[in-house]
Design a protein around this motif. Structure first.
Motif, PDB file in Angstrom:
ATOM      1  N   UNK A  63      -6.566  20.063  -1.066  1.00 29.08           N
ATOM      2  CA  UNK A  63      -6.574  20.778   0.201  1.00 29.08           C
ATOM      3  C   UNK A  63      -5.367  21.701   0.182  1.00 29.08           C
ATOM      4  N   UNK A  64      -5.600  22.996   0.291  1.00 29.31           N
ATOM      5  CA  UNK A  64      -4.517  23.976   0.322  1.00 29.31           C
ATOM      6  C   UNK A  64      -4.212  24.319   1.771  1.00 29.31           C
ATOM      7  N   UNK A  65      -2.919  24.354   2.106  1.00 28.01           N
ATOM      8  CA  UNK A  65      -2.499  24.688   3.466  1.00 28.01           C
ATOM      9  C   UNK A  65      -1.624  25.942   3.405  1.00 28.01           C
ATOM     10  N   UNK A  66      -1.998  26.943   4.209  1.00 29.90           N
ATOM     11  CA  UNK A  66      -1.296  28.218   4.262  1.00 29.90           C
ATOM     12  C   UNK A  66      -0.593  28.353   5.602  1.00 29.90           C
ATOM     13  N   UNK A  67       0.676  28.659   5.579  1.00 27.14           N
ATOM     14  CA  UNK A  67       1.443  28.904   6.798  1.00 27.14           C
ATOM     15  C   UNK A  67       0.875  30.152   7.475  1.00 27.14           C
ATOM     16  N   UNK A  68       0.723  30.100   8.795  1.00 20.42           N
ATOM     17  CA  UNK A  68       0.094  31.205   9.516  1.00 20.42           C
ATOM     18  C   UNK A  68       0.943  32.469   9.485  1.00 20.42           C
ATOM     19  N   UNK A  69       2.222  32.353   9.763  1.00 25.19           N
ATOM     20  CA  UNK A  69       3.095  33.527   9.819  1.00 25.19           C
ATOM     21  C   UNK A  69       3.835  33.697   8.500  1.00 25.19           C
ATOM     22  N   UNK A  70       3.104  34.146   7.512  1.00 27.68           N
ATOM     23  CA  UNK A  70       3.644  34.362   6.172  1.00 27.68           C
ATOM     24  C   UNK A  70       2.841  35.467   5.515  1.00 27.68           C
ATOM     25  N   UNK A  71       3.438  36.109   4.547  1.00 29.27           N
ATOM     26  CA  UNK A  71       2.726  37.136   3.796  1.00 29.27           C
ATOM     27  C   UNK A  71       2.331  36.644   2.403  1.00 29.27           C
ATOM     28  N   UNK A  72       2.726  35.440   2.051  1.00 25.28           N
ATOM     29  CA  UNK A  72       2.466  34.909   0.718  1.00 25.28           C
ATOM     30  C   UNK A  72       0.971  34.657   0.502  1.00 25.28           C
ATOM     31  N   UNK A  73       0.444  35.083  -0.640  1.00 22.88           N
ATOM     32  CA  UNK A  73      -0.962  34.806  -0.931  1.00 22.88           C
ATOM     33  C   UNK A  73      -1.179  33.379  -1.447  1.00 22.88           C
ATOM     34  N   UNK A  74      -0.099  32.671  -1.732  1.00 24.05           N
ATOM     35  CA  UNK A  74      -0.184  31.303  -2.237  1.00 24.05           C
ATOM     36  C   UNK A  74      -0.063  30.291  -1.103  1.00 24.05           C
ATOM     37  N   UNK A  75      -0.682  29.125  -1.276  1.00 22.14           N
ATOM     38  CA  UNK A  75      -0.563  28.101  -0.235  1.00 22.14           C
ATOM     39  C   UNK A  75       0.866  27.578  -0.139  1.00 22.14           C
ATOM     40  N   UNK A  76       1.280  27.233   1.072  1.00 24.77           N
ATOM     41  CA  UNK A  76       2.604  26.636   1.279  1.00 24.77           C
ATOM     42  C   UNK A  76       2.640  25.202   0.778  1.00 24.77           C
ATOM     43  N   UNK A  77       1.511  24.497   0.892  1.00 26.76           N
ATOM     44  CA  UNK A  77       1.402  23.112   0.438  1.00 26.76           C
ATOM     45  C   UNK A  77       0.008  22.890  -0.138  1.00 26.76           C
ATOM     46  N   UNK A  78      -0.072  22.043  -1.124  1.00 26.95           N
ATOM     47  CA  UNK A  78      -1.354  21.607  -1.674  1.00 26.95           C
ATOM     48  C   UNK A  78      -1.350  20.092  -1.717  1.00 26.95           C
ATOM     49  N   UNK A  79      -2.445  19.511  -1.275  1.00 30.44           N
ATOM     50  CA  UNK A  79      -2.579  18.061  -1.241  1.00 30.44           C
ATOM     51  C   UNK A  79      -3.724  17.658  -2.162  1.00 30.44           C
ATOM     52  N   UNK A  80      -3.420  16.924  -3.213  1.00 23.76           N
ATOM     53  CA  UNK A  80      -4.453  16.444  -4.129  1.00 23.76           C
ATOM     54  C   UNK A  80      -5.320  15.421  -3.406  1.00 23.76           C
ATOM     55  N   UNK A  81      -6.626  15.561  -3.541  1.00 30.68           N
ATOM     56  CA  UNK A  81      -7.548  14.677  -2.831  1.00 30.68           C
ATOM     57  C   UNK A  81      -7.317  13.213  -3.202  1.00 30.68           C
ATOM     58  N   UNK A  82      -7.082  12.927  -4.472  1.00 29.43           N
ATOM     59  CA  UNK A  82      -6.890  11.547  -4.914  1.00 29.43           C
ATOM     60  C   UNK A  82      -5.602  10.916  -4.426  1.00 29.43           C
ATOM     61  N   UNK A  83      -4.612  11.728  -4.038  1.00 25.71           N
ATOM     62  CA  UNK A  83      -3.316  11.205  -3.595  1.00 25.71           C
ATOM     63  C   UNK A  83      -3.157  11.246  -2.078  1.00 25.71           C
ATOM     64  N   UNK A  84      -4.182  11.709  -1.367  1.00 26.28           N
ATOM     65  CA  UNK A  84      -4.100  11.872   0.091  1.00 26.28           C
ATOM     66  C   UNK A  84      -4.820  10.723   0.779  1.00 26.28           C
ATOM     67  N   UNK A  85      -4.082   9.949   1.567  1.00 28.64           N
ATOM     68  CA  UNK A  85      -4.648   8.830   2.324  1.00 28.64           C
ATOM     69  C   UNK A  85      -4.401   9.049   3.803  1.00 28.64           C
ATOM     70  N   UNK A  86      -5.437   8.879   4.606  1.00 29.79           N
ATOM     71  CA  UNK A  86      -5.290   8.939   6.061  1.00 29.79           C
ATOM     72  C   UNK A  86      -4.971   7.526   6.526  1.00 29.79           C
ATOM     73  N   UNK A  87      -3.796   7.341   7.125  1.00 30.84           N
ATOM     74  CA  UNK A  87      -3.383   6.005   7.564  1.00 30.84           C
ATOM     75  C   UNK A  87      -3.747   5.745   9.020  1.00 30.84           C
ATOM     76  N   UNK A  88      -3.848   6.819   9.795  1.00 24.53           N
ATOM     77  CA  UNK A  88      -4.153   6.658  11.223  1.00 24.53           C
ATOM     78  C   UNK A  88      -4.688   7.970  11.768  1.00 24.53           C
ATOM     79  N   UNK A  89      -5.571   7.854  12.740  1.00 19.85           N
ATOM     80  CA  UNK A  89      -6.108   9.016  13.437  1.00 19.85           C
ATOM     81  C   UNK A  89      -5.842   8.803  14.917  1.00 19.85           C
ATOM     82  N   UNK A  90      -5.336   9.863  15.581  1.00 19.14           N
ATOM     83  CA  UNK A  90      -5.028   9.725  17.005  1.00 19.14           C
ATOM     84  C   UNK A  90      -5.143  11.084  17.695  1.00 19.14           C
ATOM     85  N   UNK A  91      -5.180  11.051  19.015  1.00 19.62           N
ATOM     86  CA  UNK A  91      -5.147  12.289  19.788  1.00 19.62           C
ATOM     87  C   UNK A  91      -3.702  12.774  19.879  1.00 19.62           C
TER      88      UNK A  91
END
Length: 144
Positions: A63-91
């Motif tokens: 999952x690539x995440x791009x900062x909204x107020x940036x001019x960079x064409x590259x993602x600010x963060x990348x999260x590998x699917x195999x290393x990403x765990x959702x521990x909790x979901x909340x409002x």
């Protein structure tokens, strides 16, 4: 008189540069949002009080995440699917509701042992959870 013209030229050039920067940010956002698999997503590191607005986009294995107020064409963060765990979901709670989109779902995640929170709409969270669950066999994905 000459100094006045020079200062007006400098002010005009600064305004033009600022306008050009704003136009580039808007064009970049439209390009990111127009791609298949992208959605509005705010992010913050666990324990931090600051949310950063952005756009996330699904790739095959990350999952690539791009900062909204940036001019960079590259993602600010990348999260590998195999290393990403959702521990909790909340409002969103308290002051968070002012910093993220209305009626956002906050997914508290761990990525490589580091905590991160992603705030997105209910529909985007449904897609996010489905994307994580559809990981290839052997990736041991956890979705709360």
């Amino acid at each position: 008189m000459r100094e006045l013209l020079l200062s007006l030229e400098v002010a005009g050039a600064c305004a033009l540069v600022a306008l050009l920067g704003l136009v580039l940010v808007v064009v970049r956002r439209r390009r990111l949002s127009g791609r298949l698999g992208s959605f509005d997503c705010s992010m913050r590191a666990s324990g931090s009080r600051r949310w950063a607005l952005g756009v996330a986009r699904y790739e095959t294995d990350r999952l690539d995440w791009y900062r909204l107020f940036s001019l960079s064409p590259r993602p600010s963060c990348s999260f590998a699917r195999g290393a990403l765990d959702v521990t909790r979901r909340r409002d969103a709670e308290g002051h968070e509701r002012l910093a993220v989109q209305p009626e956002a779902i906050v997914a508290e995640c761990r990525h490589g042992g580091v905590g991160v929170e992603l705030a997105m709409s209910t529909d985007a969270y449904t897609g996010f959870a489905s994307w994580l669950e559809s990981a290839p066999p052997g990736q041991n994905v956890n979705v709360a």
